[in-house]
Enzyme design. Sequence first.
Site, PDB file in Angstrom:
ATOM      1  N   ASP A  31     -66.394 -18.168 -95.783  1.00  0.00           N
ATOM      2  CA  ASP A  31     -67.587 -17.148 -95.904  1.00  0.00           C
ATOM      3  C   ASP A  31     -67.266 -15.670 -96.552  1.00  0.00           C
ATOM      4  O   ASP A  31     -65.996 -15.313 -96.628  1.00  0.00           O
ATOM      5  CB  ASP A  31     -67.596 -16.556 -94.706  1.00  0.00           C
ATOM      6  CG  ASP A  31     -69.204 -16.018 -93.779  1.00  0.00           C
ATOM      7  OD1 ASP A  31     -69.892 -16.553 -93.470  1.00  0.00           O
ATOM      8  OD2 ASP A  31     -69.188 -15.039 -94.227  1.00  0.00           O
ATOM      9  N   ASN A  88     -77.291 -20.291 -86.194  1.00  0.00           N
ATOM     10  CA  ASN A  88     -78.124 -19.717 -86.528  1.00  0.00           C
ATOM     11  C   ASN A  88     -79.697 -19.550 -86.364  1.00  0.00           C
ATOM     12  O   ASN A  88     -79.731 -19.949 -87.717  1.00  0.00           O
ATOM     13  CB  ASN A  88     -77.690 -17.839 -86.877  1.00  0.00           C
ATOM     14  CG  ASN A  88     -76.336 -17.316 -86.307  1.00  0.00           C
ATOM     15  OD1 ASN A  88     -76.369 -18.032 -85.060  1.00  0.00           O
ATOM     16  ND2 ASN A  88     -75.448 -16.470 -87.161  1.00  0.00           N
ATOM     17  N   VAL A  97     -79.884 -16.524 -93.607  1.00  0.00           N
ATOM     18  CA  VAL A  97     -79.893 -16.567 -94.839  1.00  0.00           C
ATOM     19  C   VAL A  97     -80.636 -17.995 -94.947  1.00  0.00           C
ATOM     20  O   VAL A  97     -79.627 -18.643 -94.124  1.00  0.00           O
ATOM     21  CB  VAL A  97     -78.007 -17.531 -95.867  1.00  0.00           C
ATOM     22  CG1 VAL A  97     -78.185 -17.810 -96.808  1.00  0.00           C
ATOM     23  CG2 VAL A  97     -77.384 -15.731 -95.993  1.00  0.00           C
ATOM     24  N   HIS A 101     -77.088 -23.679 -92.239  1.00  0.00           N
ATOM     25  CA  HIS A 101     -75.824 -23.421 -92.483  1.00  0.00           C
ATOM     26  C   HIS A 101     -75.084 -23.687 -91.275  1.00  0.00           C
ATOM     27  O   HIS A 101     -75.442 -22.899 -90.226  1.00  0.00           O
ATOM     28  CB  HIS A 101     -75.448 -22.418 -92.590  1.00  0.00           C
ATOM     29  CG  HIS A 101     -75.759 -20.840 -92.149  1.00  0.00           C
ATOM     30  ND1 HIS A 101     -76.943 -20.747 -92.403  1.00  0.00           N
ATOM     31  CD2 HIS A 101     -75.359 -20.452 -91.909  1.00  0.00           C
ATOM     32  CE1 HIS A 101     -77.059 -19.851 -92.363  1.00  0.00           C
ATOM     33  NE2 HIS A 101     -76.055 -19.417 -91.719  1.00  0.00           N
ATOM     34  N   HIS A 103     -71.454 -22.293 -89.070  1.00  0.00           N
ATOM     35  CA  HIS A 103     -70.219 -21.636 -88.912  1.00  0.00           C
ATOM     36  C   HIS A 103     -69.768 -22.579 -88.084  1.00  0.00           C
ATOM     37  O   HIS A 103     -69.601 -23.054 -87.665  1.00  0.00           O
ATOM     38  CB  HIS A 103     -70.476 -20.239 -88.658  1.00  0.00           C
ATOM     39  CG  HIS A 103     -71.509 -19.525 -88.772  1.00  0.00           C
ATOM     40  ND1 HIS A 103     -71.467 -18.234 -89.803  1.00  0.00           N
ATOM     41  CD2 HIS A 103     -72.859 -19.385 -88.813  1.00  0.00           C
ATOM     42  CE1 HIS A 103     -72.539 -17.859 -90.553  1.00  0.00           C
ATOM     43  NE2 HIS A 103     -73.631 -18.438 -89.793  1.00  0.00           N
TER      44      HIS A 103
END
Length: 115
Positions: A31, A88, A97, A101, A103
């Site tokens: 990240d 998220n 975004v 994805h 994290h």
Amino acid sequence: MADKTLFEKIRDREIPAEILHEDEWCLAFRDISPQAPVHVLVVPRKAIPRIGAATEEDVEILGRLMLAAGEVARRLGVAEDGFRLAINHGRNGGETVPHLHVHLLGGRALGWPPG
Ligand code: 5GP
């Protein structure tokens, strides 16, 4: 054709990133604004916008994302002490975004519940 997402541009090497893992289904890279000593994003090659937009057709991709996250966590040495995977979705979830994805956060004790 729709504009590429940020993570498609990283996938296609149009934007630089420190890529740690890549396979037929997904890639993992650090990240840009790490929130923990280890903060990696695991993203599908396919631009699924967010987890709630995934369909039955994406079952293998979703499984592969989880396997890749575990593999990267082991490789970066955070599996023994522990780590967190977070996804998220949408405004309240903190998504910024619109390309699914996961994290991977580790390297320190993480608070719970998250803010
Ligand atoms: P979200 O808020 O959507 O769950 O997570 C998006 C993540 O992408 C954030 O943690 C943010 O720091 C990261 N990010 C945004 N732009 C870039 C970029 O250009 N490169 C990398 N490697 N990460 C990015």
